[in-house]
Design a protein around this motif. Structure first.
Motif, mmCIF file in Angstrom:
data_model
loop_
_atom_site.group_PDB
_atom_site.id
_atom_site.type_symbol
_atom_site.label_atom_id
_atom_site.label_comp_id
_atom_site.label_asym_id
_atom_site.label_seq_id
_atom_site.Cartn_x
_atom_site.Cartn_y
_atom_site.Cartn_z
ATOM 1 N N LEU A 47 0.821 -1.200 0.000
ATOM 2 C CA LEU A 47 0.000 0.000 0.000
ATOM 3 C C LEU A 47 0.862 1.259 0.000
ATOM 4 N N LYS A 48 1.953 1.251 0.778
ATOM 5 C CA LYS A 48 2.839 2.415 0.812
ATOM 6 C C LYS A 48 3.437 2.674 -0.569
ATOM 7 N N LEU A 49 3.835 1.622 -1.261
ATOM 8 C CA LEU A 49 4.366 1.789 -2.620
ATOM 9 C C LEU A 49 3.306 2.375 -3.546
ATOM 10 N N ALA A 57 11.844 4.113 -9.697
ATOM 11 C CA ALA A 57 12.298 3.209 -8.641
ATOM 12 C C ALA A 57 13.317 3.901 -7.742
ATOM 13 N N ALA A 58 14.181 4.728 -8.320
ATOM 14 C CA ALA A 58 15.185 5.441 -7.522
ATOM 15 C C ALA A 58 14.517 6.395 -6.530
ATOM 16 N N ASP A 59 13.403 7.010 -6.925
ATOM 17 C CA ASP A 59 12.668 7.901 -6.017
ATOM 18 C C ASP A 59 12.119 7.120 -4.822
ATOM 19 N N ILE A 60 11.604 5.933 -5.100
ATOM 20 C CA ILE A 60 11.035 5.084 -4.051
ATOM 21 C C ILE A 60 12.125 4.628 -3.102
ATOM 22 N N MET A 85 13.090 7.579 -0.932
ATOM 23 C CA MET A 85 12.057 7.970 0.022
ATOM 24 C C MET A 85 11.979 7.019 1.214
ATOM 25 N N PHE A 86 12.032 5.714 0.936
ATOM 26 C CA PHE A 86 11.853 4.720 1.992
ATOM 27 C C PHE A 86 13.172 4.147 2.504
ATOM 28 N N ASP A 87 14.301 4.688 1.998
ATOM 29 C CA ASP A 87 15.631 4.240 2.405
ATOM 30 C C ASP A 87 15.771 2.727 2.233
ATOM 31 N N LEU A 88 15.421 2.273 1.030
ATOM 32 C CA LEU A 88 15.486 0.857 0.706
ATOM 33 C C LEU A 88 16.560 0.608 -0.344
ATOM 34 N N ALA A 89 17.064 -0.609 -0.366
ATOM 35 C CA ALA A 89 18.007 -1.006 -1.410
ATOM 36 C C ALA A 89 17.258 -1.060 -2.743
ATOM 37 N N PRO A 90 17.917 -0.654 -3.825
ATOM 38 C CA PRO A 90 17.248 -0.694 -5.133
ATOM 39 C C PRO A 90 16.661 -2.070 -5.463
ATOM 40 N N ARG A 91 17.342 -3.136 -5.090
ATOM 41 C CA ARG A 91 16.846 -4.490 -5.386
ATOM 42 C C ARG A 91 15.532 -4.756 -4.654
#
Length: 142
Positions: free
Chosen positions: A36-38, A51-54, A57-63
């Motif tokens: 839902l957040k995505l 994908a880079a923005d996401i 924003m969420f401090d996640l690894a690109p993978r």
């Protein structure tokens, strides 16, 4: 413990409580807070999300982001299209099915927020909103 420590611990406790509760309720309906957040982030960006923005924003690894987006795309909730200015970049947009998932979650999100903030008066909610907005704006600048 000083006042600042109490503030940050209080904010964290409220955030984690809300996150766990929303995730638990969504899971009962076959959804998840992560998905839902995505969807909400992509919806807010109105088709301009990358994908880079996401990941940023969420401090996640690109993978991790790629795997989440792959699942949403497989389920028909998002669509990826080539960026007209950079063929290496894919733009992400929410599909009508994805909009339906977001809309279906709205009553639950509204109910949980209403229950959470029911202990505050309207004036207290307005004050809290203003204070959080002020904090967020200062963090955005830094």
């Amino acid at each position: 413990m000083n006042c600042d420590d109490q503030l940050i611990q209080g904010l964290a406790r409220v955030y984690l409580h809300l996150q766990r509760r929303v995730n638990r309720e969504l899971a009962q309906e076959g959804g998840s807070l992560a998905r839902l957040k995505l969807l909400l982030f992509v919806q807010k960006r109105e088709g301009a999300a990358r994908a880079a923005d996401i990941a940023d924003m969420f401090d996640l690894a690109p993978r991790t982001v790629t795997e989440g987006l792959d699942a949403l795309e497989r389920d028909g909730l998002i669509v990826r299209t080539a960026d007209p200015d950079d063929r290496r970049v894919k733009r992400i947009a929410v599909t009508p099915a994805g909009e339906g998932v977001i809309a279906a979650s709205q009553p639950l999100r509204a109910q949980l927020l209403a229950e959470t903030f029911a202990v505050l008066t309207a004036e207290e909610r307005a004050q809290l909103s203003a204070l959080l907005g002020k904090l967020a704006a200062s963090l955005d600048e830094g």
